[in-house]
Write a protein that holds these residues in place. Structure first.
Motif, mmCIF file in Angstrom:
data_model
loop_
_atom_site.group_PDB
_atom_site.id
_atom_site.type_symbol
_atom_site.label_atom_id
_atom_site.label_comp_id
_atom_site.label_asym_id
_atom_site.label_seq_id
_atom_site.Cartn_x
_atom_site.Cartn_y
_atom_site.Cartn_z
ATOM 1 N N THR A 48 12.841 11.361 -0.341
ATOM 2 C CA THR A 48 12.595 11.663 -1.657
ATOM 3 C C THR A 48 13.705 12.649 -2.039
ATOM 4 O O THR A 48 14.567 13.230 -1.188
ATOM 5 C CB THR A 48 11.157 12.755 -1.883
ATOM 6 O OG1 THR A 48 11.423 13.708 -0.652
ATOM 7 C CG2 THR A 48 9.929 11.856 -1.404
ATOM 8 N N ALA A 49 13.971 12.467 -3.369
ATOM 9 C CA ALA A 49 15.212 13.096 -3.943
ATOM 10 C C ALA A 49 14.969 14.546 -3.908
ATOM 11 O O ALA A 49 14.218 15.029 -4.486
ATOM 12 C CB ALA A 49 15.426 12.554 -5.248
ATOM 13 N N PHE A 50 16.143 15.086 -3.610
ATOM 14 C CA PHE A 50 16.420 16.645 -3.651
ATOM 15 C C PHE A 50 17.743 16.853 -4.250
ATOM 16 O O PHE A 50 18.890 16.843 -3.844
ATOM 17 C CB PHE A 50 16.405 17.288 -2.318
ATOM 18 C CG PHE A 50 16.410 18.647 -2.363
ATOM 19 C CD1 PHE A 50 15.469 19.563 -2.738
ATOM 20 C CD2 PHE A 50 17.653 19.413 -2.118
ATOM 21 C CE1 PHE A 50 15.356 21.027 -2.553
ATOM 22 C CE2 PHE A 50 17.893 20.738 -2.133
ATOM 23 C CZ PHE A 50 16.548 21.553 -2.436
ATOM 24 N N PRO A 51 17.905 17.076 -5.769
ATOM 25 C CA PRO A 51 19.082 16.790 -6.438
ATOM 26 C C PRO A 51 19.624 18.100 -6.315
ATOM 27 O O PRO A 51 19.098 19.142 -6.504
ATOM 28 C CB PRO A 51 18.636 16.456 -7.787
ATOM 29 C CG PRO A 51 17.154 15.789 -7.852
ATOM 30 C CD PRO A 51 16.756 16.468 -6.578
ATOM 31 N N VAL A 159 18.344 11.340 -11.963
ATOM 32 C CA VAL A 159 17.288 11.655 -10.647
ATOM 33 C C VAL A 159 16.512 12.946 -11.004
ATOM 34 O O VAL A 159 17.105 13.828 -11.234
ATOM 35 C CB VAL A 159 17.924 11.632 -9.300
ATOM 36 C CG1 VAL A 159 17.437 11.759 -8.139
ATOM 37 C CG2 VAL A 159 19.045 10.509 -9.423
ATOM 38 N N SER A 160 15.440 12.764 -10.419
ATOM 39 C CA SER A 160 14.406 13.856 -10.667
ATOM 40 C C SER A 160 13.837 14.232 -9.014
ATOM 41 O O SER A 160 13.721 13.415 -8.338
ATOM 42 C CB SER A 160 13.169 13.566 -11.480
ATOM 43 O OG SER A 160 13.628 13.485 -12.803
ATOM 44 N N PRO A 161 13.676 15.413 -8.916
ATOM 45 C CA PRO A 161 12.939 15.820 -7.681
ATOM 46 C C PRO A 161 11.535 14.977 -7.199
ATOM 47 O O PRO A 161 10.928 14.721 -8.233
ATOM 48 C CB PRO A 161 12.614 17.335 -7.816
ATOM 49 C CG PRO A 161 13.494 17.623 -8.704
ATOM 50 C CD PRO A 161 13.639 16.482 -9.782
ATOM 51 N N GLY A 162 11.584 14.473 -6.164
ATOM 52 C CA GLY A 162 10.507 13.524 -5.769
ATOM 53 C C GLY A 162 10.481 12.251 -6.125
ATOM 54 O O GLY A 162 9.750 11.455 -5.624
ATOM 55 N N ASP A 163 11.799 11.629 -6.761
ATOM 56 C CA ASP A 163 11.936 10.444 -6.780
ATOM 57 C C ASP A 163 12.103 9.818 -5.417
ATOM 58 O O ASP A 163 12.520 10.403 -4.655
ATOM 59 C CB ASP A 163 13.309 9.783 -7.716
ATOM 60 C CG ASP A 163 12.941 10.396 -9.279
ATOM 61 O OD1 ASP A 163 11.689 10.562 -9.353
ATOM 62 O OD2 ASP A 163 13.956 10.063 -9.910
ATOM 63 N N PRO A 176 11.789 5.950 -9.557
ATOM 64 C CA PRO A 176 11.153 7.145 -10.417
ATOM 65 C C PRO A 176 9.776 7.239 -9.522
ATOM 66 O O PRO A 176 9.100 6.312 -9.359
ATOM 67 C CB PRO A 176 10.873 6.729 -11.817
ATOM 68 C CG PRO A 176 12.105 5.638 -11.950
ATOM 69 C CD PRO A 176 12.351 5.121 -10.904
ATOM 70 N N GLU A 177 9.369 8.520 -9.373
ATOM 71 C CA GLU A 177 8.261 9.025 -8.812
ATOM 72 C C GLU A 177 6.909 8.256 -9.323
ATOM 73 O O GLU A 177 6.148 7.876 -8.613
ATOM 74 C CB GLU A 177 7.967 10.487 -8.754
ATOM 75 C CG GLU A 177 6.995 10.973 -8.007
ATOM 76 C CD GLU A 177 6.822 12.471 -7.857
ATOM 77 O OE1 GLU A 177 6.128 12.915 -6.871
ATOM 78 O OE2 GLU A 177 7.481 13.184 -8.698
#
Length: 217
Positions: A48-51, A159-163, A176-177
């Motif tokens: 999961t994305a952590f930008p 990019v968003s957190p959780g993607d 996308p999440e």
């Protein structure tokens, strides 16, 4: 379905199938700049994305930057992919000591629109990293860490957190999440259809006939 459950649905998928499904969903710009490549052939990344966002700044206090880095590291979740919007072309934003501290915490890897150093050690550790360049120069003295766990644009992709971040030898795709579960299900269907086409072709079926039978090529 939890975040970890959704991520696990992507484990057997490859980025071309995911990118094709995203295109069908109307998400046409989800593939990171192809100049951001795996640090070592065969590396893959999933999580999961952590930008993380920063910018060049040669007036920073190195101790303050280091303190912010350590604070940021504590916030990276298990299974998180650190995905950096560095706005930088000169220094390294990830090195061996960071990897040594992050890997035991279950961090899934890093995608860096920027640089990395201590590459031989990182390769030995098998920590997945996709990066634009390598550099021996530490960013601590010339780069400002602005924010983390926030929206960012990395390699041309928002990019968003959780993607969900998926990377392999073909590149890095950001899912996308809000559509991740559906994309995974459809990508599995697509992969299954492609497997059927591949088997038909290997059996000598003409390409046109294989396409007509299975609806994909």
């Amino acid at each position: 379905m939890t975040d970890s459950d959704i991520v696990s649905e992507f484990e057997d998928l490859y980025t071309p199938a995911i990118a094709d499904v995203l295109h069908e969903y109307g998400y046409e710009e989800q593939t990171i700049d192809p100049q951001i490549t795996p640090l070592e052939d065969g590396m893959s990344i999933l999580g999961t994305a952590f930008p993380i966002v920063g910018r060049p700044n040669r007036s920073v206090d190195a101790d303050e930057v280091l303190e912010r880095f350590l604070e940021m590291h504590e916030d990276v979740p298990e299974g998180g992919v650190m995905i950096y919007d560095t706005n930088d072309t000169t220094s390294a934003h990830l090195g061996e000591l960071e990897v040594t501290s992050l890997q035991p915490e279950g961090v899934a890897g890093a995608v860096i629109d920027g640089g990395v150093r201590d590459t031989s050690v990182i390769r030995e550790r098998g920590f997945p990293v996709f990066n634009r360049y390598t550099s021996p120069v530490d960013c601590i003295f010339r780069w400002e860490l602005l924010d983390w766990n926030t929206e960012a644009v990395v390699g041309g992709v928002r990019v968003s957190p959780g993607d969900v971040v998926v990377g392999d030898g073909d590149g890095v795709v950001v899912v996308p999440e809000e559509v991740a579960a559906d994309v995974a299900a459809d990508a599995h269907e697509m992969a299954s259809s492609e497997d059927a086409v591949r088997s038909a072709l290997e059996d000598g079926v003409e390409a046109t006939e294989a396409y007509e039978q299975h609806g994909t090529f």
